[in-house]
Design a protein around this motif. Structure first.
Motif, PDB file in Angstrom:
ATOM      1  N   ALA A 196      37.417  15.698  41.121  1.00 60.90           N
ATOM      2  CA  ALA A 196      38.312  15.303  40.038  1.00 60.90           C
ATOM      3  C   ALA A 196      38.153  13.823  39.712  1.00 60.90           C
ATOM      4  CB  ALA A 196      39.757  15.617  40.416  1.00 60.90           C
ATOM      5  N   ALA A 197      38.033  12.984  40.748  1.00 60.21           N
ATOM      6  CA  ALA A 197      37.862  11.546  40.535  1.00 60.21           C
ATOM      7  C   ALA A 197      36.515  11.240  39.894  1.00 60.21           C
ATOM      8  CB  ALA A 197      37.999  10.803  41.864  1.00 60.21           C
ATOM      9  N   LEU A 198      35.478  11.957  40.297  1.00 59.03           N
ATOM     10  CA  LEU A 198      34.154  11.751  39.700  1.00 59.03           C
ATOM     11  C   LEU A 198      34.174  12.072  38.210  1.00 59.03           C
ATOM     12  CD1 LEU A 198      31.953  13.344  42.512  1.00 59.03           C
ATOM     13  CD2 LEU A 198      31.953  10.923  41.866  1.00 59.03           C
ATOM     14  N   THR A 199      34.833  13.178  37.873  1.00 63.29           N
ATOM     15  CA  THR A 199      34.910  13.584  36.473  1.00 63.29           C
ATOM     16  C   THR A 199      35.721  12.592  35.659  1.00 63.29           C
ATOM     17  OG1 THR A 199      34.762  15.915  37.096  1.00 63.29           O
ATOM     18  CG2 THR A 199      35.632  15.423  34.910  1.00 63.29           C
ATOM     19  N   GLU A 200      36.872  12.162  36.195  1.00 61.83           N
ATOM     20  CA  GLU A 200      37.748  11.236  35.473  1.00 61.83           C
ATOM     21  C   GLU A 200      37.071   9.889  35.239  1.00 61.83           C
ATOM     22  OE1 GLU A 200      42.078   9.037  36.103  1.00 61.83           O
ATOM     23  OE2 GLU A 200      41.411  10.613  37.473  1.00 61.83           O
ATOM     24  N   SER A 201      36.274   9.480  36.215  1.00 64.35           N
ATOM     25  CA  SER A 201      35.654   8.157  36.119  1.00 64.35           C
ATOM     26  C   SER A 201      34.399   8.133  35.266  1.00 64.35           C
ATOM     27  CB  SER A 201      35.310   7.660  37.525  1.00 64.35           C
ATOM     28  OG  SER A 201      34.249   8.432  38.079  1.00 64.35           O
ATOM     29  N   GLY A 202      33.831   9.327  35.017  1.00 60.70           N
ATOM     30  CA  GLY A 202      32.563   9.376  34.294  1.00 60.70           C
ATOM     31  C   GLY A 202      31.398   8.889  35.130  1.00 60.70           C
ATOM     32  N   TYR A 203      31.514   9.056  36.455  1.00 62.89           N
ATOM     33  CA  TYR A 203      30.474   8.583  37.364  1.00 62.89           C
ATOM     34  C   TYR A 203      29.135   9.251  37.062  1.00 62.89           C
ATOM     35  CZ  TYR A 203      27.706   8.094  41.613  1.00 62.89           C
ATOM     36  OH  TYR A 203      26.687   7.844  42.496  1.00 62.89           O
ATOM     37  N   GLN A 204      28.073   8.459  37.076  1.00 67.88           N
ATOM     38  CA  GLN A 204      26.712   8.969  36.923  1.00 67.88           C
ATOM     39  C   GLN A 204      25.883   8.504  38.099  1.00 67.88           C
ATOM     40  OE1 GLN A 204      25.169   7.650  33.166  1.00 67.88           O
ATOM     41  NE2 GLN A 204      26.242   9.223  32.003  1.00 67.88           N
ATOM     42  N   SER A 205      25.125   9.423  38.680  1.00 62.23           N
ATOM     43  CA  SER A 205      24.251   9.079  39.791  1.00 62.23           C
ATOM     44  C   SER A 205      23.205   8.060  39.339  1.00 62.23           C
ATOM     45  CB  SER A 205      23.553  10.340  40.306  1.00 62.23           C
ATOM     46  OG  SER A 205      22.493   9.998  41.163  1.00 62.23           O
ATOM     47  N   PRO A 206      22.772   7.171  40.238  1.00 60.91           N
ATOM     48  CA  PRO A 206      21.722   6.213  39.875  1.00 60.91           C
ATOM     49  C   PRO A 206      20.435   6.893  39.434  1.00 60.91           C
ATOM     50  CG  PRO A 206      22.792   5.575  41.920  1.00 60.91           C
ATOM     51  CD  PRO A 206      23.303   6.940  41.587  1.00 60.91           C
ATOM     52  N   GLY A 207      20.265   8.159  39.789  1.00 58.21           N
ATOM     53  CA  GLY A 207      19.055   8.872  39.380  1.00 58.21           C
ATOM     54  C   GLY A 207      19.083   9.328  37.942  1.00 58.21           C
ATOM     55  N   HIS A 208      20.183   9.054  37.212  1.00 58.75           N
ATOM     56  CA  HIS A 208      20.294   9.500  35.824  1.00 58.75           C
ATOM     57  C   HIS A 208      19.152   8.929  34.980  1.00 58.75           C
ATOM     58  CE1 HIS A 208      21.782  10.158  31.831  1.00 58.75           C
ATOM     59  NE2 HIS A 208      21.851   8.859  31.605  1.00 58.75           N
ATOM     60  N   LYS A 209      18.463   9.815  34.216  1.00 59.31           N
ATOM     61  CA  LYS A 209      17.293   9.398  33.453  1.00 59.31           C
ATOM     62  C   LYS A 209      17.374   9.747  31.987  1.00 59.31           C
ATOM     63  CE  LYS A 209      14.402  10.352  37.500  1.00 59.31           C
ATOM     64  NZ  LYS A 209      13.281  11.163  38.029  1.00 59.31           N
ATOM     65  N   ARG A 210      18.167  10.728  31.656  1.00 58.35           N
ATOM     66  CA  ARG A 210      18.098  11.291  30.311  1.00 58.35           C
ATOM     67  C   ARG A 210      18.716  10.361  29.275  1.00 58.35           C
ATOM     68  NH1 ARG A 210      21.448  14.925  27.483  1.00 58.35           N
ATOM     69  NH2 ARG A 210      20.302  16.194  25.992  1.00 58.35           N
ATOM     70  N   ALA A 211      17.996  10.099  28.206  1.00 64.21           N
ATOM     71  CA  ALA A 211      18.504   9.262  27.125  1.00 64.21           C
ATOM     72  C   ALA A 211      19.554  10.023  26.334  1.00 64.21           C
ATOM     73  CB  ALA A 211      17.361   8.838  26.208  1.00 64.21           C
TER      74      ALA A 211
END
Length: 343
Positions: A46-61
């Motif tokens: 729930a906290a991850l979703t609320e915060s909009g957290y993205q893993s450092p591996g995120h690549k997609r433009a």
């Protein structure tokens, strides 16, 4: 408490402080590890979703097209290639990129699936279409925990209620196949099916049994043989049926591959189809059209099933409310040359 670090984006440490758990525990949830208590997992998710957290591996433009992964056992069968053609046609029309992988029927390990799920989350892929027996419902948990949409096509085993699946009206197809043979006058009708526990196989079997019961024809257990959806089962199954004291005059095969095996064994034994043995298949692939004689078969809308699975997945990825988690498209019996009145 603010979820913004000095770099302007929430970190695992920020999520840990907000939820009151350790950063390693948050990392376990992000990576889909199973050694986290359910309540803790729900709180962190729930906290991850609320915060909009993205893993450092995120690549997609942000402006990149949606990418959908499609997993098959293999694409060597007519069934798989027809479903795939529907997915690809839909992708071309919708501007979606498809990443295709095959399992060759090997069961996937939990670690492999967790790694795949994390990579899909990092790359923000829209979701995954599954056309394989290698992913069980338990295996799909790795994707559900990360809220990655999954659509299963014609599952061998019933998925969980929250997993979307696309299939065909297997019961109605089995009923139509048996009704056709009964209308021709057959009463000793065998069923050579796929794996006994497979959901689609059970539905076809029950449709066949319903047709017999509606005509007052006694169900004969010795005429039902389960196996793999392969030609080899048709060869071995027909040999077993012909060894019975009273062999069948007609065979309903659980798919076109099994039916082709029946044709081969009948030809080897000098049995003429349909003069001495009527035969109905299931799937309606090119095997049915190209066999000699041309095979009467219950046609599944395999191409449309592929397109429907992709369209449904994209709707789910956009957060749209789905009308149903189970979509069934209509089957249709196509009568060709392999069925006739009993001699």
């Amino acid at each position: 408490m603010s979820l913004t670090s000095s770099r302007g984006k929430p970190t695992l440490a920020d999520i840990a402080r907000l939820t009151g758990v350790s950063a390693p525990t948050v990392s376990k949830v992000v990576n889909g590890r199973e050694d986290v208590a359910p309540e803790t997992r729900s709180k962190v998710l729930a906290a991850l979703t609320e915060s909009g957290y993205q893993s450092p591996g995120h690549k997609r433009a942000a402006d990149a097209p949606d990418v959908v992964e499609v997993v098959f056992d293999s694409v060597n069968s007519n069934y798989s290639s027809t479903v795939l053609s529907g997915i690809l046609a839909g992708a071309a029309a919708m501007g979606v990129e498809i990443v295709l992988t095959t399992t060759e029927g090997s069961p996937a390990s939990g670690t492999e699936l967790a790694t795949r799920a994390q990579r899909m989350q990092d790359e923000q892929r829209a979701g995954m279409i599954v056309v394989t027996s290698a992913f069980s419902d338990t295996h799909l948990d790795a994707f559900r925990r990360r809220r990655i949409p999954v659509v299963v096509i014609d599952p061998l085993n019933p998925p969980a209620a929250d997993v979307v699946s696309v299939g065909a009206t297997n019961w109605a197809g089995g009923r139509a196949a048996a009704d056709h043979l009964l209308d021709l006058g057959h009463r000793r009708i065998a069923y050579l099916g796929g794996p006994e526990s497979a959901e689609c196989n059970q539905a076809r079997l029950h449709g066949y049994m319903s047709a017999l019961m509606s005509r007052g024809v006694a169900f004969a257990p010795e005429l039902v043989i389960h196996g793999k959806f392969r030609a080899e089962h048709g060869i071995e199954g027909l040999a077993a049926l012909l060894a019975l004291p009273e062999p069948p005059t007609a065979v309903f095969a659980g798919n076109d591959g099994i039916a082709v095996g029946v044709l081969r064994e009948a030809r080897r034994r000098g049995i003429h189809v349909p003069e001495e043995l009527s035969l109905v298949g299931f799937d309606g692939t090119v095997l049915a059209e190209d066999s000699v004689p041309a095979l009467t078969s219950v046609t599944q809308p395999l191409h449309d099933m592929g397109r429907t699975a992709l369209r449904t997945l994209l709707r789910e990825a956009r957060g749209e409310q789905l009308d149903s988690h189970r979509v069934e498209l209509a089957t249709q019996l196509v009568v060709r040359e392999s069925t006739a009145r009993p001699a």
